[in-house]
Design a protein around this motif. Structure first.
Motif, short mmCIF file in Angstrom:
data_model
loop_
_atom_site.label_atom_id
_atom_site.label_comp_id
_atom_site.label_asym_id
_atom_site.label_seq_id
_atom_site.Cartn_x
_atom_site.Cartn_y
_atom_site.Cartn_z
N ASN A 37 -2.95 1.19 0.87
CA ASN A 37 -1.79 1.40 1.75
C ASN A 37 -0.48 0.86 1.19
OD1 ASN A 37 -3.75 2.39 3.40
ND2 ASN A 37 -3.81 0.59 4.72
N GLU A 38 -0.35 0.94 -0.10
CA GLU A 38 0.85 0.39 -0.73
C GLU A 38 1.69 1.52 -1.32
OE1 GLU A 38 1.50 -3.09 -3.96
OE2 GLU A 38 0.29 -1.41 -4.64
N ILE A 39 3.00 1.39 -1.20
CA ILE A 39 3.88 2.30 -1.95
C ILE A 39 4.35 1.53 -3.18
CG2 ILE A 39 6.00 3.66 -1.98
CD1 ILE A 39 5.78 4.15 0.90
N HIS A 40 3.86 1.96 -4.31
CA HIS A 40 4.12 1.25 -5.56
C HIS A 40 5.04 2.13 -6.41
CE1 HIS A 40 2.35 -1.71 -8.58
NE2 HIS A 40 3.33 -1.10 -9.20
N VAL A 204 0.48 5.18 -2.37
CA VAL A 204 1.36 6.13 -3.04
C VAL A 204 1.96 5.45 -4.27
CG1 VAL A 204 3.35 7.66 -2.77
CG2 VAL A 204 1.93 7.14 -0.79
N MET A 205 1.88 6.15 -5.38
CA MET A 205 2.57 5.68 -6.60
C MET A 205 3.73 6.62 -6.86
SD MET A 205 -0.23 4.73 -9.44
CE MET A 205 0.76 4.02 -10.72
N ALA A 218 9.97 1.28 -1.46
CA ALA A 218 9.02 0.51 -2.26
C ALA A 218 8.46 -0.72 -1.55
CB ALA A 218 9.67 0.09 -3.57
N HIS A 219 7.15 -0.89 -1.62
CA HIS A 219 6.54 -2.16 -1.24
C HIS A 219 6.51 -3.07 -2.46
CE1 HIS A 219 4.09 0.13 2.04
NE2 HIS A 219 5.37 0.06 2.31
N MET A 235 11.34 -5.40 -4.72
CA MET A 235 12.57 -4.81 -5.23
C MET A 235 13.60 -5.89 -5.51
SD MET A 235 13.89 -1.98 -6.13
CE MET A 235 15.50 -1.30 -6.49
N ALA A 236 13.74 -6.84 -4.55
CA ALA A 236 14.73 -7.91 -4.69
C ALA A 236 14.45 -8.72 -5.95
CB ALA A 236 14.71 -8.80 -3.45
N LYS A 237 13.15 -8.98 -6.16
CA LYS A 237 12.78 -9.82 -7.31
C LYS A 237 13.12 -9.14 -8.63
CE LYS A 237 8.91 -11.70 -9.77
NZ LYS A 237 7.52 -11.41 -10.04
N VAL A 238 12.73 -7.85 -8.77
CA VAL A 238 12.98 -7.20 -10.06
C VAL A 238 14.47 -6.94 -10.27
CG1 VAL A 238 10.70 -6.13 -10.14
CG2 VAL A 238 12.64 -4.82 -9.28
#
Lengths: 251, 389
Positions: A37-40, A204-205, A218-219, A235-238
């Motif tokens: 269940n992640e949007i990567h 989802v990728m 994005a998750h 997102m904030a981290k990258v």
């Protein structure tokens, strides 16, 4: 072939993945994990190997080394259609739909039944198929256009149709290569909404260049550079990562 | 153009009825038996052209070697008929009576092992269908599993046509060589050379053609038919929708091969011989032209295209024999440049709307018709109408 036998809880576990084209390593010893269940989202400069990673997962390109495990099943040994049947769907960068067929027929062909030669001959367009096609068409904003020949759709509608063609297969992992490229602002918003909706119950990728869109959906974000992971996290981290700013976001 | 036309199924029935009327009533009534037999010969090529519609027009697999399968079917039939007419009594003057004459001429003293089973009509009829299907399967599996397609596939099929011709001509003692298998007389004691037999064979041929058209219509209306179009358009998308693409290509190639073989067998029966001149590169390409002139997307168009080109060939080659090949070439260029969808494309663009209006009393479709998808057959608009890729 490297034999990594340890199983994981991840939906998709890519370990030590390498592919080299005549010595050039497009993907170099990559480790990447996708949760349920992640949007990567995968971002990175041109030639970073983003699309190649998707190609490797769906079997279009064969890995030189490493392993790709989907629900702990090794994908690198499988053929493309077997990978699809495992539950991995792939959308291509340019809308890849059947222009000579109608929207309905495009979706129907993607319906996961009658996939053998004789299965296709015996395939019946029954209520289950029709209901499902209508349901998916409504999700991807094409309900009114079921009888339209796909060639006459707008670019954005073609992108949605291809997403719909994947959704009707109900994949557990959906891979989208630049789903909003060439879309208008309002279409992007609708697509972001759609992605947030369809991620319920599946992962989802996404490979994407549009930072605003990435932020919306994005998750987790992975930044690729020269076939390797440069940075990974929220997102904030990258975005705050100096390495990322230097090679990608900075210019 | 944008909507599926819900009456196409009815149009197909109409097309079938018109063709049946032409084949069974108009032609027999307007021609003497010599001309009708010639017409029947043309119709045997239509089987090949119909196969090409499925394989090339719909599926995008261009085979330039369909003569191979036409020939295999024709040779299977000819082998049976030759054995039947080579009784020890009929061939008493040979040094080895009871074997086909050309074998005797080539100092062969025993019937080759692969000729033996063709003493049985049942075996022969099965072989007419199975031999080309198996051969097509081997070629198809070798090519499509390795993802050989497009021009490469066309060239390879053409090479196979050349190889088979050379093989047949070279192995004169086993195949009759360049003359082919001639002097065929009876089928189970029934003389196939009489006028009455020619009438009967003509009708059998016509009935088989109608049967094949119905079968093809069924295939095209199934999901498999739409998958062929999808394959032609975006092969990768089909593959990544969970289909083993090679299997579908192998199927349609084998299917087209079997249709060609039926045509070949009927050719042998009606014309009374089979020779390598129907196997090689030139006849194979001619067959593609029949299909292209008729319209490679329409099985009915392919039938009319075959008849038209062959009629023209007969007419012009009687008057200007040396110009015919140039004429054929010009015709092919004209089809490609001026009307890429052939006769059926012209019909659909100019005549079909009027036919729809007058016969079906329905306005041309415009906007959403509200017809349920259940009765929407896979009508496929002309690819020429779509924007450039």
């Amino acid at each position: 072939m490297n034999t990594v036998t340890n199983n994981t809880d991840f939906l998709l576990a890519i370990e030590n993945l390498t592919v080299s084209f005549d010595g050039f390593k497009a993907v170099n010893d990559l480790n990447l994990y996708v949760d349920e269940n992640e949007i990567h989202v995968i971002i990175g400069p041109n030639g970073a190997g983003k699309t190649t990673v998707l190609d490797l997962i769906c079997g279009r390109t064969k890995a030189t080394d490493g392993s790709i495990k989907f629900r702990n099943r090794e994908l690198t040994e499988m053929r493309e259609h077997e990978i699809v049947r495992e539950g991995v769907g792939r959308k291509f960068q340019n809308p890849s739909i059947y222009e000579d067929l109608t929207v309905f027929e495009n979706l129907e062909i993607s319906f996961p039944r009658g996939r053998s030669v004789f299965g296709a001959l015996a395939f019946k367009r029954d209520a289950e198929v029709i209901d499902r096609v209508h349901e998916i068409a409504a999700m991807v904003f094409l309900k009114e256009l079921l009888d339209t020949q796909a060639a006459f759709l707008s670019h954005g509608q073609k992108q949605w149709l291809e997403i719909g063609m994947l959704l009707i297969q109900d994949p557990e992992l959906l891979m989208l290569d630049e789903p909003v490229a060439g879309m208008s602002v309002s279409e992007r918003k609708q697509t972001a909404k759609l992605l947030n909706e369809i991620t319920k119950g599946r992962s989802v990728m996404v490979v994407e260049h549009d930072m605003k869109f990435v932020e919306d959906i994005a998750h987790r974000v992975t930044v690729l550079h020269q076939g390797k992971i440069l940075s990974e996290g929220s997102m904030a981290k990258v975005q705050a990562d100096p390495k990322v700013i230097d090679v990608y976001l900075g210019h | 153009m944008t909507n599926v036309k819900s009456f196409m199924a009815r149009q197909d029935i109409l097309a079938l009825l018109i063709l049946a009327a032409v084949l069974f009533v108009v032609m027999p009534m307007s021609m003497d038996i010599f001309r009708l037999n010639l017409f029947g010969k043309y119709l045997t090529y239509a089987f090949v052209a119909i196969g090409l519609v499925l394989c090339w027009g719909k599926g995008g697999i261009l085979s330039l070697g369909q003569g191979v399968f036409f020939g295999l079917g024709g040779y299977c039939m000819a082998m049976y008929l030759k054995l039947e007419s080579s009784t020890p009594e009929a061939t008493a003057i040979q040094s080895t009576p009871g074997i086909p004459d050309f074998m005797d001429w080539n100092q062969i003293t025993e019937l080759p092992w692969f000729w033996e089973p063709f003493n049985s009509l049942t075996f022969t009829l099965v072989a007419i269908l199975v031999v080309p299907a198996l051969f097509a399967f081997v070629i198809g599996a070798a090519m499509f599993k390795r993802r050989v397609g497009g021009v490469y596939f066309a060239i390879i099929t053409q090479a196979i046509a050349a190889i088979l011709t050379i093989l047949i001509i070279g192995q004169q003692g086993y195949t009759g060589g360049v003359n082919g298998i001639t002097d065929l007389r009876t089928l189970k004691g029934w003389d196939i050379r009489t006028d009455e037999a020619k009438y009967i064979l003509y009708y059998v041929n016509g009935a088989l053609l109608i049967g094949v058209l119905v079968l093809c219509q069924f295939v095209l209306q199934s999901k498999l038919g739409r998958l062929l179009v999808a394959l032609r358009d975006k092969e990768d998308r089909v593959r990544f929708s969970g289909y083993d693409v090679a299997n579908f290509k192998i199927f349609v190639f084998c299917f087209a091969a079997v249709l060609s073989a039926i045509g070949g067998a009927m050719f042998t029966l009606q014309v009374g011989f089979m020779s390598p001149s129907f196997v090689g590169i030139v006849p194979s390409i001619e067959m593609v032209i029949f299909c292209a002139v008729g319209g490679r997307l329409s099985i009915f168009g392919a039938v009319y295209g075959t008849l038209l080109v062959n009629w023209a060939k007969t007419t012009f080659s009687e008057t200007f024999p040396e110009l015919w090949l140039f004429g054929l070439g010009a015709l092919f260029i004209a089809v490609v440049l001026v009307f890429p969808n052939g006769l059926s494309g012209l019909y659909r663009s100019y005549l079909a709307p009027h036919v729809d209006r007058w016969i079906f009393r329905k306005p041309p479709a415009g906007g959403f018709t509200g017809a349920g998808p259940l009765d929407t057959p896979a009508f496929e608009p002309e690819p020429a109408a779509r924007p450039a890729e």
